[in-house]
Design a protein around this motif. Structure first.
Motif, mmCIF file in Angstrom:
data_model
loop_
_atom_site.group_PDB
_atom_site.id
_atom_site.type_symbol
_atom_site.label_atom_id
_atom_site.label_comp_id
_atom_site.label_asym_id
_atom_site.label_seq_id
_atom_site.Cartn_x
_atom_site.Cartn_y
_atom_site.Cartn_z
ATOM 1 N N ILE A 101 40.041 26.116 64.386
ATOM 2 C CA ILE A 101 40.852 25.282 63.771
ATOM 3 C C ILE A 101 41.291 24.106 64.568
ATOM 4 N N ALA A 102 40.950 22.734 64.287
ATOM 5 C CA ALA A 102 41.359 21.622 65.012
ATOM 6 C C ALA A 102 42.698 21.181 64.493
ATOM 7 N N ALA A 103 43.629 21.326 65.538
ATOM 8 C CA ALA A 103 44.768 20.829 65.076
ATOM 9 C C ALA A 103 45.419 19.707 66.050
ATOM 10 N N PRO A 104 45.247 18.694 65.793
ATOM 11 C CA PRO A 104 45.547 17.435 66.667
ATOM 12 C C PRO A 104 47.162 17.502 66.965
ATOM 13 N N SER A 105 47.924 17.496 66.041
ATOM 14 C CA SER A 105 49.505 17.683 66.139
ATOM 15 C C SER A 105 49.895 18.552 67.349
ATOM 16 N N ALA A 106 49.219 19.963 67.359
ATOM 17 C CA ALA A 106 49.482 20.961 68.074
ATOM 18 C C ALA A 106 48.662 20.748 69.567
ATOM 19 N N GLU A 107 47.847 19.771 69.710
ATOM 20 C CA GLU A 107 46.957 19.345 70.756
ATOM 21 C C GLU A 107 46.297 20.698 71.426
ATOM 22 N N SER A 108 45.774 21.670 70.042
ATOM 23 C CA SER A 108 44.898 22.569 70.477
ATOM 24 C C SER A 108 43.783 22.741 69.402
ATOM 25 N N CYS A 109 42.754 23.627 69.837
ATOM 26 C CA CYS A 109 41.809 24.192 68.833
ATOM 27 C C CYS A 109 41.971 25.688 69.001
ATOM 28 N N MET A 110 42.830 25.906 67.757
ATOM 29 C CA MET A 110 43.247 27.311 67.537
ATOM 30 C C MET A 110 42.274 28.171 67.126
ATOM 31 N N VAL A 111 42.018 29.354 67.658
ATOM 32 C CA VAL A 111 40.977 30.406 67.464
ATOM 33 C C VAL A 111 41.825 31.683 67.029
ATOM 34 N N PHE A 112 41.301 32.150 65.554
ATOM 35 C CA PHE A 112 41.887 33.122 65.043
ATOM 36 C C PHE A 112 40.793 34.208 64.716
ATOM 37 N N GLN A 113 41.251 35.426 64.513
ATOM 38 C CA GLN A 113 40.301 36.718 64.277
ATOM 39 C C GLN A 113 40.913 37.355 62.993
ATOM 40 N N TRP A 114 39.853 37.865 62.356
ATOM 41 C CA TRP A 114 40.186 38.827 61.187
ATOM 42 C C TRP A 114 40.395 40.076 61.789
ATOM 43 N N ASP A 115 41.921 40.404 61.249
ATOM 44 C CA ASP A 115 42.330 41.790 61.622
ATOM 45 C C ASP A 115 42.130 43.022 60.545
ATOM 46 N N HIS A 116 41.072 43.626 60.700
ATOM 47 C CA HIS A 116 40.955 44.683 59.696
ATOM 48 C C HIS A 116 41.837 45.543 59.057
ATOM 49 N N ILE A 117 42.782 45.665 60.197
ATOM 50 C CA ILE A 117 43.755 46.815 59.505
ATOM 51 C C ILE A 117 44.897 45.942 59.072
ATOM 52 N N GLU A 118 45.629 44.917 59.418
ATOM 53 C CA GLU A 118 46.603 44.047 58.589
ATOM 54 C C GLU A 118 45.954 43.246 57.442
ATOM 55 N N MET A 119 44.690 43.085 57.397
ATOM 56 C CA MET A 119 44.048 42.421 56.608
ATOM 57 C C MET A 119 44.517 40.808 56.577
ATOM 58 N N ASN A 120 44.739 40.332 57.654
ATOM 59 C CA ASN A 120 45.109 38.835 57.864
ATOM 60 C C ASN A 120 44.530 38.431 58.990
ATOM 61 N N PHE A 121 44.522 37.069 58.942
ATOM 62 C CA PHE A 121 44.097 36.130 60.074
ATOM 63 C C PHE A 121 44.963 36.182 61.191
ATOM 64 N N ARG A 122 44.650 36.482 62.410
ATOM 65 C CA ARG A 122 45.726 36.681 63.525
ATOM 66 C C ARG A 122 45.271 35.858 64.762
ATOM 67 N N THR A 123 46.164 35.239 65.457
ATOM 68 C CA THR A 123 45.948 34.247 66.621
ATOM 69 C C THR A 123 44.881 35.141 67.632
ATOM 70 N N TYR A 124 44.029 34.486 68.341
ATOM 71 C CA TYR A 124 43.174 35.015 69.080
ATOM 72 C C TYR A 124 43.199 34.554 70.393
ATOM 73 N N ASP A 125 42.948 33.084 70.344
ATOM 74 C CA ASP A 125 43.061 32.258 71.389
ATOM 75 C C ASP A 125 43.531 30.727 71.227
ATOM 76 N N ASN A 126 43.645 30.088 72.277
ATOM 77 C CA ASN A 126 44.059 28.540 72.093
ATOM 78 C C ASN A 126 43.725 27.646 73.110
ATOM 79 N N ILE A 127 42.602 26.907 72.522
ATOM 80 C CA ILE A 127 42.043 25.834 73.434
ATOM 81 C C ILE A 127 42.710 24.416 73.456
ATOM 82 N N THR A 128 43.394 24.223 74.470
ATOM 83 C CA THR A 128 44.240 22.916 74.681
ATOM 84 C C THR A 128 43.490 21.734 74.779
ATOM 85 N N GLY A 129 43.951 20.559 74.239
ATOM 86 C CA GLY A 129 43.356 19.463 74.465
ATOM 87 C C GLY A 129 44.366 18.085 74.019
#
Length: 516
Positions: free
Chosen positions: A217-245
């Motif tokens: 997800i490109a988030a210019p206000s957060a100055e980041s490219c957020m990477v989420f991963q699907w959690d097969h247990i919680e059945m939600n998308f959880r934060t995995y990594d964050n590429i700043t820019g």
């Protein structure tokens, strides 16, 4: 000779009268006994008739109460324990789902001559001993509400009267007992909010890697490219990594064999390519993209031509130069310059008549079409899409092998075009005001079109296969939507909606059984 007086019988006759009188007395006594027995029996019949009438009245009162599912009150259990149910001519239109719950000994049930249009699904489930069911004289609507009853009629062991359809018009006077299917699909769909991410965004992309699903997800206000991963247990998308820019406007993923890359387009500080480091479970900078080539990136499109991987960045600056990059097993390098000085806003790769094509949309001219030349291994300008000024984005899609284009216009009507033998032809105009994205997508052979708006509700349209057009389906409120991206995982389907002024929202596509 002795003479007898008048009226006096001879002695022998008087002797004969005695047994006759005795027999007559016995007959009289028997008749009196029989008369008393008949009188008692008649009285018993009258009493039983009164009791039966009372029970019938109580039965109708109680069952009409239960069937009507009215306010809670004490139910007459004795009335409900009768073996036979005759609830006829009561002008009933439906029944509660629990009308016959627990009545496992019920053998005969009559709901005849009411005004029943539909019965709730599985209303007869507890009637294990049912032998006969009478549903004559009702007004059944043989639409989706009757689908379960049609199936039940095929499977029950009870004898059931004719169930005659009163509607819809095309089903009128037909017997539901004879039907194997209904004309209606009896399934609808909806989009319900599944998750909200507390960040504004401009674009969303997705990729799969080793049985896991990821979202960038490109988030210019957060100055980041957020990477989420699907959690097969919680059945939600959880934060995995964050590429700043700095002012990140696009995060495009490319999976080449066992390598995962994310192309991060920035308004300032240049654009970069990041590579996934499996040992660190994170992305690290892999390559820089030449600043001189890209000034104001607006869109990234990645694709394959044959076995070669490419990506193109549409540059929207006044002196912009949209550029094609090619993978050479070591990195991506500038391969071809496209469309100089035209302020390109979007790039779309598609297969057209078996050949690779690239469409560039621009604010300064109508969209142009490039075709891949096999001889010189470059894209060659082929033509344009006429009468399509002010198009800010182009997306292609297919429905049953037919090729279509969705043309987004910020001012005026957005357009749906269909490919003919030699050109694209307009088939539908969708009123759009302040729209930056018209995105086609599909789930389970259901085709949709999402039209974003900066000023009002965004609209989701659904494809009408009979009329070959999109019909308005649902309104959703998203502040300044910029993209709609499909993500499917664990047999569930989601649509990510990026927002330039609000949270990134995740809607789930669900199926609704209309026969319930």
């Amino acid at each position: 000779m002795r003479r007898w007086g008048r009226g006096i019988s001879p002695p022998h006759e008087r002797e004969d009268l005695v047994p006759q009188l005795e027999r007559a007395g016995l007959q009289m006594e028997e008749m009196e006994h029989n008369m008393k027995a008949l009188t008692d029996e008649l009285q018993d019949v009258k009493v039983e008739r009164g009791v039966f009438r009372e029970k019938t009245y109580r039965l109708n009162v109680e069952l009409n109460h239960v069937l009507g599912n009215r306010e809670a009150r004490i139910i007459d259990v004795d009335a409900l324990c009768m073996e036979n149910r005759f609830i006829e001519s009561n002008k009933m239109e439906t029944a509660s789902k629990y009308s016959f719950r627990g009545l496992r000994d019920l053998t005969h049930l009559s709901l005849a001559n009411n005004n029943i249009k539909a019965l709730p699904r599985d209303v007869f489930n507890d009637l294990d001993s049912l032998i006969e069911l009478d549903l004559r004289g009702n007004a059944f609507e043989c639409d989706c509400r009757a689908k379960w009853l049609m199936t039940w009629l095929k499977n029950t062991n009870a004898t059931v009267s004719d169930v005659v359809c009163a509607g819809p018009e095309d089903m009128k006077d037909k017997r539901l007992n004879d039907m194997t299917s209904l004309h209606n699909e009896c399934v609808s769909t909806d989009f319900v909010l599944h998750q909200s991410l507390a960040s504004e965004s401009l674009s969303v992309d997705t990729f799969s890697y080793k049985n896991d699903v990821y979202v960038t997800i490109a988030a210019p206000s957060a100055e980041s490219c957020m990477v989420f991963q699907w959690d097969h247990i919680e059945m939600n998308f959880r934060t995995y990594d964050n590429i700043t820019g700095q002012s990140i406007v696009g995060c495009k993923s490319v999976v080449i064999q066992d390598q995962v890359f994310v192309i991060v387009a920035q308004l300032f500080g240049g654009s970069h390519i990041y590579k996934f480091d499996e040992d660190q479970s994170s992305f690290s900078r892999f390559q820089d993209i030449e600043v001189s080539k890209i000034s104001k990136p607006n869109d990234i499109e990645a694709f394959q031509v044959g076995s070669d991987w490419f990506f193109v960045i549409a540059d929207s600056s006044k002196a912009g130069l949209s550029t094609l990059y090619k993978w050479n097993d070591k990195g991506f390098y500038s391969y071809q310059s496209l469309h100089e000085w035209y302020r390109d806003t979007d790039a779309e790769f598609l297969d057209l008549d078996g050949k690779a094509h690239l469409i560039l949309a621009s604010r300064s001219q109508v969209p142009v079409i490039y075709q891949w030349s096999r001889s010189n291994q470059k894209f060659v300008l082929q033509g344009e899409i006429p009468h399509m000024e002010d198009v800010v984005a182009v997306k292609h899609f297919r429905i049953k092998e037919e090729l279509y284009l969705a043309m987004t216009r910020y001012i005026g009507d957005s357009k749906i075009l269909r490919w003919g033998t030699k050109q694209f032809t307009e088939i539908q105009a969708l009123p759009s005001r302040g729209s930056m994205i018209l995105q086609p997508f599909f789930f389970k052979e259901r085709y949709y079109m999402a039209l974003g708006s900066d000023y009002t509700f965004s609209q989701i349209y659904k494809w009408d296969d009979e009329n070959k057009l999109f019909d308005r389906f649902k309104d959703v409120y998203i502040q300044a939507p910029r993209s709609f991206t499909v993500v499917s995982t664990d047999r569930r389907d989601f649509i990510f909606t990026s927002s330039f002024k609000g949270n990134t929202q995740i809607f789930e596509h669900i199926m609704i059984d209309l026969s319930l």
